[in-house]
Design a protein around this motif. Sequence first.
Motif, PDB file in Angstrom:
ATOM      1  N   ASP A  94      10.577  10.749   2.365  1.00 31.63           N
ATOM      2  CA  ASP A  94      10.159  10.448   3.726  1.00 31.63           C
ATOM      3  C   ASP A  94       9.250   9.224   3.706  1.00 31.63           C
ATOM      4  O   ASP A  94       8.270   9.191   2.964  1.00 31.63           O
ATOM      5  CB  ASP A  94       9.400  11.652   4.315  1.00 31.63           C
ATOM      6  CG  ASP A  94       9.014  11.420   5.754  1.00 31.63           C
ATOM      7  OD1 ASP A  94       9.824  11.777   6.621  1.00 31.63           O
ATOM      8  OD2 ASP A  94       7.923  10.871   5.989  1.00 31.63           O
ATOM      9  N   GLU A  95       9.579   8.220   4.539  1.00 27.16           N
ATOM     10  CA  GLU A  95       8.813   6.973   4.553  1.00 27.16           C
ATOM     11  C   GLU A  95       7.348   7.207   4.927  1.00 27.16           C
ATOM     12  O   GLU A  95       6.447   6.678   4.284  1.00 27.16           O
ATOM     13  CB  GLU A  95       9.434   5.977   5.531  1.00 27.16           C
ATOM     14  CG  GLU A  95      10.737   5.394   5.048  1.00 27.16           C
ATOM     15  CD  GLU A  95      11.305   4.380   6.027  1.00 27.16           C
ATOM     16  OE1 GLU A  95      10.535   3.785   6.802  1.00 27.16           O
ATOM     17  OE2 GLU A  95      12.529   4.193   6.005  1.00 27.16           O
ATOM     18  N   ASP A  96       7.115   7.975   5.996  1.00 27.20           N
ATOM     19  CA  ASP A  96       5.738   8.202   6.449  1.00 27.20           C
ATOM     20  C   ASP A  96       4.938   9.006   5.419  1.00 27.20           C
ATOM     21  O   ASP A  96       3.780   8.688   5.147  1.00 27.20           O
ATOM     22  CB  ASP A  96       5.730   8.925   7.795  1.00 27.20           C
ATOM     23  CG  ASP A  96       6.256   8.049   8.916  1.00 27.20           C
ATOM     24  OD1 ASP A  96       6.146   6.814   8.799  1.00 27.20           O
ATOM     25  OD2 ASP A  96       6.783   8.595   9.886  1.00 27.20           O
ATOM     26  N   ASP A  97       5.568  10.043   4.856  1.00 28.66           N
ATOM     27  CA  ASP A  97       4.875  10.821   3.824  1.00 28.66           C
ATOM     28  C   ASP A  97       4.570   9.962   2.599  1.00 28.66           C
ATOM     29  O   ASP A  97       3.506  10.092   1.991  1.00 28.66           O
ATOM     30  CB  ASP A  97       5.721  12.032   3.398  1.00 28.66           C
ATOM     31  CG  ASP A  97       5.773  13.102   4.475  1.00 28.66           C
ATOM     32  OD1 ASP A  97       4.950  13.034   5.414  1.00 28.66           O
ATOM     33  OD2 ASP A  97       6.633  13.989   4.372  1.00 28.66           O
ATOM     34  N   ALA A  98       5.515   9.087   2.261  1.00 26.04           N
ATOM     35  CA  ALA A  98       5.299   8.204   1.104  1.00 26.04           C
ATOM     36  C   ALA A  98       4.140   7.247   1.368  1.00 26.04           C
ATOM     37  O   ALA A  98       3.284   7.042   0.505  1.00 26.04           O
ATOM     38  CB  ALA A  98       6.576   7.433   0.787  1.00 26.04           C
ATOM     39  N   LYS A  99       4.101   6.682   2.575  1.00 26.42           N
ATOM     40  CA  LYS A  99       3.000   5.770   2.925  1.00 26.42           C
ATOM     41  C   LYS A  99       1.667   6.513   2.896  1.00 26.42           C
ATOM     42  O   LYS A  99       0.666   5.984   2.401  1.00 26.42           O
ATOM     43  CB  LYS A  99       3.235   5.160   4.301  1.00 26.42           C
ATOM     44  CG  LYS A  99       4.340   4.129   4.322  1.00 26.42           C
ATOM     45  CD  LYS A  99       4.591   3.634   5.735  1.00 26.42           C
ATOM     46  CE  LYS A  99       5.787   2.698   5.760  1.00 26.42           C
ATOM     47  NZ  LYS A  99       6.156   2.329   7.136  1.00 26.42           N
ATOM     48  N   ASP A 100       1.643   7.743   3.435  1.00 27.57           N
ATOM     49  CA  ASP A 100       0.410   8.539   3.409  1.00 27.57           C
ATOM     50  C   ASP A 100      -0.028   8.840   1.979  1.00 27.57           C
ATOM     51  O   ASP A 100      -1.218   8.782   1.663  1.00 27.57           O
ATOM     52  CB  ASP A 100       0.617   9.864   4.162  1.00 27.57           C
ATOM     53  CG  ASP A 100       0.727   9.670   5.664  1.00 27.57           C
ATOM     54  OD1 ASP A 100       0.384   8.568   6.148  1.00 27.57           O
ATOM     55  OD2 ASP A 100       1.173  10.611   6.335  1.00 27.57           O
ATOM     56  N   LEU A 101       0.946   9.147   1.138  1.00 26.26           N
ATOM     57  CA  LEU A 101       0.630   9.458  -0.250  1.00 26.26           C
ATOM     58  C   LEU A 101       0.073   8.241  -0.988  1.00 26.26           C
ATOM     59  O   LEU A 101      -0.900   8.345  -1.739  1.00 26.26           O
ATOM     60  CB  LEU A 101       1.892   9.984  -0.949  1.00 26.26           C
ATOM     61  CG  LEU A 101       1.755  10.589  -2.334  1.00 26.26           C
ATOM     62  CD1 LEU A 101       0.729  11.709  -2.367  1.00 26.26           C
ATOM     63  CD2 LEU A 101       3.115  11.111  -2.811  1.00 26.26           C
ATOM     64  N   VAL A 102       0.652   7.088  -0.739  1.00 28.46           N
ATOM     65  CA  VAL A 102       0.153   5.854  -1.370  1.00 28.46           C
ATOM     66  C   VAL A 102      -1.248   5.529  -0.840  1.00 28.46           C
ATOM     67  O   VAL A 102      -2.143   5.183  -1.619  1.00 28.46           O
ATOM     68  CB  VAL A 102       1.120   4.679  -1.119  1.00 28.46           C
ATOM     69  CG1 VAL A 102       0.506   3.357  -1.553  1.00 28.46           C
ATOM     70  CG2 VAL A 102       2.439   4.922  -1.853  1.00 28.46           C
ATOM     71  N   GLN A 103      -1.446   5.678   0.457  1.00 29.21           N
ATOM     72  CA  GLN A 103      -2.769   5.407   1.026  1.00 29.21           C
ATOM     73  C   GLN A 103      -3.813   6.355   0.443  1.00 29.21           C
ATOM     74  O   GLN A 103      -4.909   5.926   0.066  1.00 29.21           O
ATOM     75  CB  GLN A 103      -2.718   5.553   2.540  1.00 29.21           C
ATOM     76  CG  GLN A 103      -4.031   5.222   3.217  1.00 29.21           C
ATOM     77  CD  GLN A 103      -3.932   5.339   4.728  1.00 29.21           C
ATOM     78  OE1 GLN A 103      -2.940   5.809   5.268  1.00 29.21           O
ATOM     79  NE2 GLN A 103      -4.967   4.907   5.399  1.00 29.21           N
ATOM     80  N   ASP A 104      -3.460   7.620   0.339  1.00 32.84           N
ATOM     81  CA  ASP A 104      -4.369   8.608  -0.242  1.00 32.84           C
ATOM     82  C   ASP A 104      -4.678   8.263  -1.705  1.00 32.84           C
ATOM     83  O   ASP A 104      -5.823   8.378  -2.153  1.00 32.84           O
ATOM     84  CB  ASP A 104      -3.730   9.997  -0.140  1.00 32.84           C
ATOM     85  CG  ASP A 104      -4.630  11.086  -0.654  1.00 32.84           C
ATOM     86  OD1 ASP A 104      -5.792  11.157  -0.211  1.00 32.84           O
ATOM     87  OD2 ASP A 104      -4.169  11.877  -1.509  1.00 32.84           O
ATOM     88  N   THR A 105      -3.660   7.818  -2.423  1.00 37.01           N
ATOM     89  CA  THR A 105      -3.845   7.434  -3.824  1.00 37.01           C
ATOM     90  C   THR A 105      -4.818   6.264  -3.951  1.00 37.01           C
ATOM     91  O   THR A 105      -5.730   6.289  -4.783  1.00 37.01           O
ATOM     92  CB  THR A 105      -2.486   7.063  -4.447  1.00 37.01           C
ATOM     93  OG1 THR A 105      -1.622   8.185  -4.377  1.00 37.01           O
ATOM     94  CG2 THR A 105      -2.651   6.616  -5.884  1.00 37.01           C
ATOM     95  N   TYR A 106      -4.647   5.256  -3.106  1.00 42.98           N
ATOM     96  CA  TYR A 106      -5.527   4.088  -3.200  1.00 42.98           C
ATOM     97  C   TYR A 106      -6.958   4.422  -2.740  1.00 42.98           C
ATOM     98  O   TYR A 106      -7.922   3.869  -3.271  1.00 42.98           O
ATOM     99  CB  TYR A 106      -4.937   2.910  -2.421  1.00 42.98           C
ATOM    100  CG  TYR A 106      -3.965   2.131  -3.286  1.00 42.98           C
ATOM    101  CD1 TYR A 106      -2.627   2.508  -3.388  1.00 42.98           C
ATOM    102  CD2 TYR A 106      -4.392   1.048  -4.042  1.00 42.98           C
ATOM    103  CE1 TYR A 106      -1.746   1.831  -4.194  1.00 42.98           C
ATOM    104  CE2 TYR A 106      -3.513   0.356  -4.862  1.00 42.98           C
ATOM    105  CZ  TYR A 106      -2.198   0.751  -4.934  1.00 42.98           C
ATOM    106  OH  TYR A 106      -1.328   0.075  -5.757  1.00 42.98           O
ATOM    107  N   LEU A 107      -7.074   5.326  -1.781  1.00 44.24           N
ATOM    108  CA  LEU A 107      -8.422   5.765  -1.384  1.00 44.24           C
ATOM    109  C   LEU A 107      -9.119   6.479  -2.538  1.00 44.24           C
ATOM    110  O   LEU A 107     -10.295   6.230  -2.828  1.00 44.24           O
ATOM    111  CB  LEU A 107      -8.338   6.691  -0.171  1.00 44.24           C
ATOM    112  CG  LEU A 107      -8.091   6.025   1.174  1.00 44.24           C
ATOM    113  CD1 LEU A 107      -7.832   7.075   2.247  1.00 44.24           C
ATOM    114  CD2 LEU A 107      -9.274   5.155   1.568  1.00 44.24           C
TER     115      LEU A 107
END
Length: 197
Positions: free
Chosen positions: A39-52
Amino acid sequence: MSEVQRKKYSDQEKNHIFDQEFMPHIDSMYNFAFRLTFDEDDAKDLVQDTYLKAYRFINSFEQGTNAKAWLFRILKNSFINDYRKKSKQPAKVDYQEVETYYNSDDVDYTHTTDLRADMVKDMLGDEISNALNSLAVDFRTVIILCDLEGFTYEEMAKILDIPIGTVRSRLHRARNLLKEKLRSYAQTMGYNTDEEE
Protein backbone atom coordinates in the motif's frame (compact mmCIF):
# COMPACT_ATOMS: atom_id res chain seq x y z
CA MET A 1 28.09 1.12 20.08
CA SER A 2 27.68 0.75 23.81
CA GLU A 3 25.96 3.29 26.04
CA VAL A 4 29.33 4.44 27.38
CA GLN A 5 30.80 4.97 23.92
CA ARG A 6 27.67 6.58 22.45
CA LYS A 7 28.50 9.89 20.92
CA LYS A 8 26.28 12.89 21.47
CA TYR A 9 26.01 14.76 18.21
CA SER A 10 25.39 18.48 17.99
CA ASP A 11 22.28 19.65 16.10
CA GLN A 12 24.47 20.58 13.15
CA GLU A 13 26.09 17.10 13.14
CA LYS A 14 22.68 15.43 13.40
CA ASN A 15 21.39 17.37 10.40
CA HIS A 16 24.54 16.58 8.43
CA ILE A 17 24.27 12.83 9.18
CA PHE A 18 20.57 12.84 8.38
CA ASP A 19 21.04 14.63 5.05
CA GLN A 20 24.27 12.92 3.94
CA GLU A 21 23.88 9.37 5.26
CA PHE A 22 20.14 8.74 5.69
CA MET A 23 18.36 10.64 2.91
CA PRO A 24 20.19 8.95 -0.02
CA HIS A 25 18.44 5.67 0.95
CA ILE A 26 14.88 6.99 0.97
CA ASP A 27 13.94 5.38 -2.37
CA SER A 28 15.21 1.97 -1.25
CA MET A 29 13.36 2.40 2.02
CA TYR A 30 10.12 3.21 0.22
CA ASN A 31 10.52 0.19 -2.10
CA PHE A 32 11.12 -2.10 0.88
CA ALA A 33 8.16 -0.61 2.78
CA PHE A 34 5.88 -0.95 -0.25
CA ARG A 35 6.83 -4.60 -0.73
CA LEU A 36 6.00 -5.25 2.91
CA THR A 37 2.73 -3.34 3.06
CA PHE A 38 1.41 -3.48 -0.57
CA ASP A 39 0.00 0.00 0.00
CA GLU A 40 1.46 3.35 -1.08
CA ASP A 41 0.10 5.33 1.88
CA ASP A 42 1.13 2.69 4.42
CA ALA A 43 4.58 2.54 2.84
CA LYS A 44 4.96 6.33 3.02
CA ASP A 45 3.83 6.30 6.67
CA LEU A 46 6.29 3.53 7.45
CA VAL A 47 9.18 5.39 5.82
CA GLN A 48 8.23 8.61 7.61
CA ASP A 49 8.05 6.78 10.93
CA THR A 50 11.44 5.19 10.22
CA TYR A 51 13.09 8.54 9.50
CA LEU A 52 11.52 10.10 12.60
CA LYS A 53 12.89 7.27 14.73
CA ALA A 54 16.26 7.49 13.00
CA TYR A 55 16.51 11.18 13.83
CA ARG A 56 15.25 10.68 17.38
CA PHE A 57 17.81 7.94 18.06
CA ILE A 58 20.59 9.35 15.89
CA ASN A 59 23.04 9.19 18.82
CA SER A 60 22.80 5.38 18.55
CA PHE A 61 24.16 5.57 15.00
CA GLU A 62 27.90 5.54 14.49
CA GLN A 63 28.75 7.97 11.73
CA GLY A 64 30.41 6.34 8.72
CA THR A 65 28.96 2.87 9.35
CA ASN A 66 26.27 1.21 7.20
CA ALA A 67 23.40 3.69 7.43
CA LYS A 68 21.27 1.75 4.92
CA ALA A 69 21.35 -1.43 7.03
CA TRP A 70 20.60 0.60 10.18
CA LEU A 71 17.58 2.24 8.53
CA PHE A 72 16.32 -1.07 7.12
CA ARG A 73 16.49 -2.55 10.60
CA ILE A 74 14.41 0.30 12.05
CA LEU A 75 11.88 -0.02 9.22
CA LYS A 76 11.61 -3.80 9.58
CA ASN A 77 11.12 -3.53 13.36
CA SER A 78 8.48 -0.81 12.92
CA PHE A 79 6.63 -2.93 10.35
CA ILE A 80 6.67 -6.04 12.57
CA ASN A 81 5.55 -4.09 15.66
CA ASP A 82 2.72 -2.47 13.72
CA TYR A 83 1.77 -5.79 12.10
CA ARG A 84 1.57 -7.50 15.51
CA LYS A 85 -0.49 -4.64 16.93
CA LYS A 86 -2.94 -4.71 14.01
CA SER A 87 -3.27 -8.50 14.02
CA LYS A 88 -4.47 -8.34 17.64
CA GLN A 89 -7.15 -5.77 16.84
CA PRO A 90 -10.58 -6.83 15.60
CA ALA A 91 -11.47 -5.91 12.02
CA LYS A 92 -12.82 -2.37 11.71
CA VAL A 93 -15.50 -1.01 9.42
CA ASP A 94 -15.50 2.66 8.47
CA TYR A 95 -19.23 3.40 8.50
CA GLN A 96 -18.69 6.87 7.06
CA GLU A 97 -17.03 5.29 4.03
CA VAL A 98 -19.87 2.78 3.63
CA GLU A 99 -22.52 5.51 3.89
CA THR A 100 -20.70 7.70 1.37
CA TYR A 101 -20.44 4.78 -1.03
CA TYR A 102 -24.12 3.85 -0.88
CA ASN A 103 -25.24 7.47 -1.17
CA SER A 104 -23.12 8.05 -4.27
CA ASP A 105 -24.19 7.58 -7.91
CA ASP A 106 -21.64 4.80 -8.36
CA VAL A 107 -23.51 2.17 -6.35
CA ASP A 108 -23.78 -0.13 -9.35
CA TYR A 109 -20.10 0.26 -10.13
CA THR A 110 -18.27 -2.77 -8.74
CA HIS A 111 -15.07 -1.85 -6.99
CA THR A 112 -13.62 -2.49 -3.62
CA THR A 113 -12.32 -0.01 -1.09
CA ASP A 114 -9.57 -2.43 -0.20
CA LEU A 115 -6.51 -0.90 -1.84
CA ARG A 116 -4.58 -4.16 -1.58
CA ALA A 117 -7.21 -6.00 -3.62
CA ASP A 118 -7.22 -3.24 -6.23
CA MET A 119 -3.45 -3.26 -6.37
CA VAL A 120 -3.24 -7.03 -6.74
CA LYS A 121 -5.90 -6.89 -9.45
CA ASP A 122 -3.77 -4.39 -11.38
CA MET A 123 -0.72 -6.60 -11.06
CA LEU A 124 -2.27 -9.81 -12.41
CA GLY A 125 0.04 -9.73 -15.40
CA ASP A 126 3.11 -9.53 -13.23
CA GLU A 127 3.60 -13.15 -12.25
CA ILE A 128 6.86 -12.55 -10.40
CA SER A 129 5.48 -9.78 -8.22
CA ASN A 130 2.42 -11.85 -7.43
CA ALA A 131 4.52 -14.86 -6.54
CA LEU A 132 6.81 -12.75 -4.34
CA ASN A 133 3.87 -11.03 -2.65
CA SER A 134 2.23 -14.38 -1.92
CA LEU A 135 5.17 -15.51 0.23
CA ALA A 136 4.99 -15.22 4.01
CA VAL A 137 6.52 -11.96 5.24
CA ASP A 138 9.65 -13.67 6.65
CA PHE A 139 10.43 -15.27 3.29
CA ARG A 140 9.48 -12.19 1.28
CA THR A 141 11.71 -10.02 3.45
CA VAL A 142 14.88 -12.08 2.93
CA ILE A 143 14.38 -12.16 -0.83
CA ILE A 144 13.84 -8.39 -0.93
CA LEU A 145 16.88 -7.71 1.26
CA CYS A 146 19.20 -10.12 -0.57
CA ASP A 147 18.08 -10.30 -4.18
CA LEU A 148 16.58 -6.84 -4.66
CA GLU A 149 18.52 -4.66 -2.22
CA GLY A 150 21.84 -6.51 -2.33
CA PHE A 151 22.52 -6.83 1.39
CA THR A 152 25.11 -9.39 2.51
CA TYR A 153 24.20 -12.28 4.80
CA GLU A 154 25.94 -10.48 7.68
CA GLU A 155 23.97 -7.29 7.08
CA MET A 156 20.72 -9.23 6.80
CA ALA A 157 21.45 -11.02 10.08
CA LYS A 158 21.83 -7.63 11.79
CA ILE A 159 18.73 -6.18 10.15
CA LEU A 160 16.56 -9.19 10.98
CA ASP A 161 18.10 -10.00 14.38
CA ILE A 162 18.69 -13.63 13.43
CA PRO A 163 21.88 -15.73 13.06
CA ILE A 164 23.55 -15.92 9.64
CA GLY A 165 22.72 -19.63 9.44
CA THR A 166 19.04 -18.80 9.80
CA VAL A 167 19.36 -16.14 7.10
CA ARG A 168 20.88 -18.70 4.72
CA SER A 169 18.31 -21.39 5.41
CA ARG A 170 15.39 -18.94 5.26
CA LEU A 171 16.68 -17.53 1.96
CA HIS A 172 17.14 -21.04 0.55
CA ARG A 173 13.57 -21.97 1.53
CA ALA A 174 12.21 -18.67 0.21
CA ARG A 175 13.89 -19.13 -3.16
CA ASN A 176 12.58 -22.69 -3.41
CA LEU A 177 9.05 -21.51 -2.58
CA LEU A 178 9.32 -18.76 -5.17
CA LYS A 179 10.67 -21.22 -7.74
CA GLU A 180 7.73 -23.55 -7.09
CA LYS A 181 5.23 -20.73 -7.47
CA LEU A 182 6.81 -19.67 -10.76
CA ARG A 183 7.32 -23.17 -12.22
CA SER A 184 4.16 -23.28 -14.31
CA TYR A 185 4.69 -19.69 -15.46
CA ALA A 186 8.25 -20.54 -16.54
CA GLN A 187 6.95 -23.56 -18.45
CA THR A 188 4.36 -21.45 -20.26
CA MET A 189 7.17 -19.06 -21.21
CA GLY A 190 9.07 -21.98 -22.79
CA TYR A 191 11.65 -22.69 -20.06
CA ASN A 192 12.51 -26.31 -19.30
CA THR A 193 12.17 -26.47 -15.51
CA ASP A 194 13.09 -30.16 -15.33
CA GLU A 195 16.78 -29.48 -16.05
CA GLU A 196 17.37 -27.88 -12.64
CA GLU A 197 16.23 -30.90 -10.63
